[in-house]
Design a protein around this motif. Structure first.
Motif, PDB file in Angstrom:
ATOM      1  N   VAL A   7     107.825   4.765  57.671  1.00  0.00           N
ATOM      2  CA  VAL A   7     107.422   3.864  58.751  1.00  0.00           C
ATOM      3  C   VAL A   7     108.510   3.735  59.809  1.00  0.00           C
ATOM      4  O   VAL A   7     109.676   3.476  59.499  1.00  0.00           O
ATOM      5  CB  VAL A   7     107.079   2.457  58.203  1.00  0.00           C
ATOM      6  N   CYS A   8     108.113   3.923  61.076  1.00  0.00           N
ATOM      7  CA  CYS A   8     108.982   3.629  62.216  1.00  0.00           C
ATOM      8  C   CYS A   8     108.196   2.753  63.189  1.00  0.00           C
ATOM      9  O   CYS A   8     107.205   2.139  62.795  1.00  0.00           O
ATOM     10  CB  CYS A   8     109.525   4.906  62.871  1.00  0.00           C
ATOM     11  N   LEU A   9     108.598   2.709  64.430  1.00  0.00           N
ATOM     12  CA  LEU A   9     107.938   1.818  65.386  1.00  0.00           C
ATOM     13  C   LEU A   9     106.594   2.356  65.869  1.00  0.00           C
ATOM     14  O   LEU A   9     105.561   1.742  65.685  1.00  0.00           O
ATOM     15  CB  LEU A   9     108.861   1.544  66.584  1.00  0.00           C
ATOM     16  N   GLY A  10     106.598   3.543  66.463  1.00  0.00           N
ATOM     17  CA  GLY A  10     105.368   4.060  67.059  1.00  0.00           C
ATOM     18  C   GLY A  10     104.684   5.161  66.283  1.00  0.00           C
ATOM     19  O   GLY A  10     103.594   5.589  66.631  1.00  0.00           O
ATOM     20  N   ALA A  36     103.398   5.877  59.206  1.00  0.00           N
ATOM     21  CA  ALA A  36     102.740   4.858  60.031  1.00  0.00           C
ATOM     22  C   ALA A  36     103.785   4.224  60.939  1.00  0.00           C
ATOM     23  O   ALA A  36     104.980   4.410  60.757  1.00  0.00           O
ATOM     24  CB  ALA A  36     102.098   3.784  59.142  1.00  0.00           C
ATOM     25  N   GLY A  37     103.295   3.454  61.899  1.00  0.00           N
ATOM     26  CA  GLY A  37     104.165   2.710  62.804  1.00  0.00           C
ATOM     27  C   GLY A  37     103.875   1.234  62.695  1.00  0.00           C
ATOM     28  O   GLY A  37     102.751   0.843  62.382  1.00  0.00           O
ATOM     29  N   TYR A  82     109.253   3.485  53.032  1.00  0.00           N
ATOM     30  CA  TYR A  82     110.578   3.653  53.632  1.00  0.00           C
ATOM     31  C   TYR A  82     110.534   3.324  55.117  1.00  0.00           C
ATOM     32  O   TYR A  82     109.811   3.968  55.877  1.00  0.00           O
ATOM     33  CB  TYR A  82     111.089   5.079  53.443  1.00  0.00           C
ATOM     34  N   ALA A  83     111.318   2.341  55.521  1.00  0.00           N
ATOM     35  CA  ALA A  83     111.460   1.986  56.932  1.00  0.00           C
ATOM     36  C   ALA A  83     112.609   2.790  57.518  1.00  0.00           C
ATOM     37  O   ALA A  83     113.607   3.060  56.840  1.00  0.00           O
ATOM     38  CB  ALA A  83     111.743   0.495  57.075  1.00  0.00           C
ATOM     39  N   ASN A  88     112.143  -2.371  61.852  1.00  0.00           N
ATOM     40  CA  ASN A  88     110.854  -2.025  61.246  1.00  0.00           C
ATOM     41  C   ASN A  88     110.765  -2.530  59.810  1.00  0.00           C
ATOM     42  O   ASN A  88     109.691  -2.940  59.368  1.00  0.00           O
ATOM     43  CB  ASN A  88     110.611  -0.516  61.346  1.00  0.00           C
ATOM     44  N   TYR A  89     111.870  -2.519  59.102  1.00  0.00           N
ATOM     45  CA  TYR A  89     111.914  -3.108  57.762  1.00  0.00           C
ATOM     46  C   TYR A  89     111.476  -4.579  57.847  1.00  0.00           C
ATOM     47  O   TYR A  89     110.612  -5.032  57.087  1.00  0.00           O
ATOM     48  CB  TYR A  89     113.325  -2.998  57.181  1.00  0.00           C
ATOM     49  N   ASN A  90     112.062  -5.312  58.776  1.00  0.00           N
ATOM     50  CA  ASN A  90     111.716  -6.730  58.942  1.00  0.00           C
ATOM     51  C   ASN A  90     110.244  -6.903  59.284  1.00  0.00           C
ATOM     52  O   ASN A  90     109.588  -7.823  58.786  1.00  0.00           O
ATOM     53  CB  ASN A  90     112.587  -7.373  60.017  1.00  0.00           C
TER      54      ASN A  90
END
Length: 149
Positions: A7-10, A36-37, A82-83, A88-90
Motif C-alpha cells: 500500500v502507498c498513496l495513489g 492498493a492506495g 505492507y505500507a 500511509n501506515y497511519n
C-alpha cells in the motif's frame, strides 16, 4: 494461500513496484500479492510509466496492474499488509477495527536493516533515478519478505 498487500498513496508508483517485485519472488500456487492506495486519486489507472519501465528493466511486467483504493475488507482478505511510509501506515491503521487488523500492518522497510529511514520515498515528482532507487529499496525488502512468508 498466503496473501500480501502493498500500500502507498495513489497505487501508481511504489506499491505497484512492491507488488510486482514480491510476486516475481514467490510461487503463485501458494502466494497472492496485490496492491492498493490509501487515496482515490488514480483508481483504475495503470502504474506510472516510470514504474513500469524500471520494473521492465529488471525483468518484471507490472503493466497489467490497475490502481485501486485500500478498503476495510482488505484486513479480512490479506495476511500481511505492507505500507510504503509512515503516513500511509497511519491511514491504514485509522481504518483498523481491532488489534488483529493492526497486527497485520508493517512498514515494508522494517523488514530490512539496510536503511535507517523506514519510509520508501515517493518518486512521483522526481526523475527516473528516483524510481531506480525505490526499486532497489523494495527489491531488498521483498527479498527478505519472500524468505519469511
Amino acid at each position: 494461500m498466503t496473501k500480501v498487500l502493498m500500500v502507498c498513496l495513489g497505487n501508481i508508483c511504489r506499491s505497484p513496484l512492491a507488488h510486482g517485485i514480491l510476486e516475481s519472488k514467490l510461487d503463485s500456487d501458494f502466494f497472492y500479492v496485490d496492491s492498493a492506495g490509501t487515496a482515490a486519486y488514480h483508481i483504475g489507472e495503470s502504474p506510472d510509466p516510470r514504474s513500469i519501465e524500471v520494473a521492465k528493466q529488471n525483468g518484471i511486467d507490472i503493466s497489467g496492474q490497475s490502481a485501486r483504493q485500500f478498503k476495510v475488507e482488505d484486513f479480512d482478505t490479506f495476511d500481511r499488509i505492507y505500507a510504503m511510509d509512515q503516513s500511509n501506515y497511519n491511514n491504514i491503521i485509522r481504518l483498523a477495527r481491532n488489534n488483529a487488523d493492526i497486527g497485520k500492518v508493517k512498514l515494508i522497510l522494517e523488514e530490512t536493516n539496510s536503511v535507517s529511514n523506514k519510509n520508501v520515498p515517493d518518486p512521483y515528482y522526481g526523475d527516473f533515478s528516483n524510481f531506480e532507487h525505490v526499486f532497489r529499496l523494495l527489491d531488498d525488502a521483498c527479498e527478505v519478505v519472500s524468505k519469511t512468508l
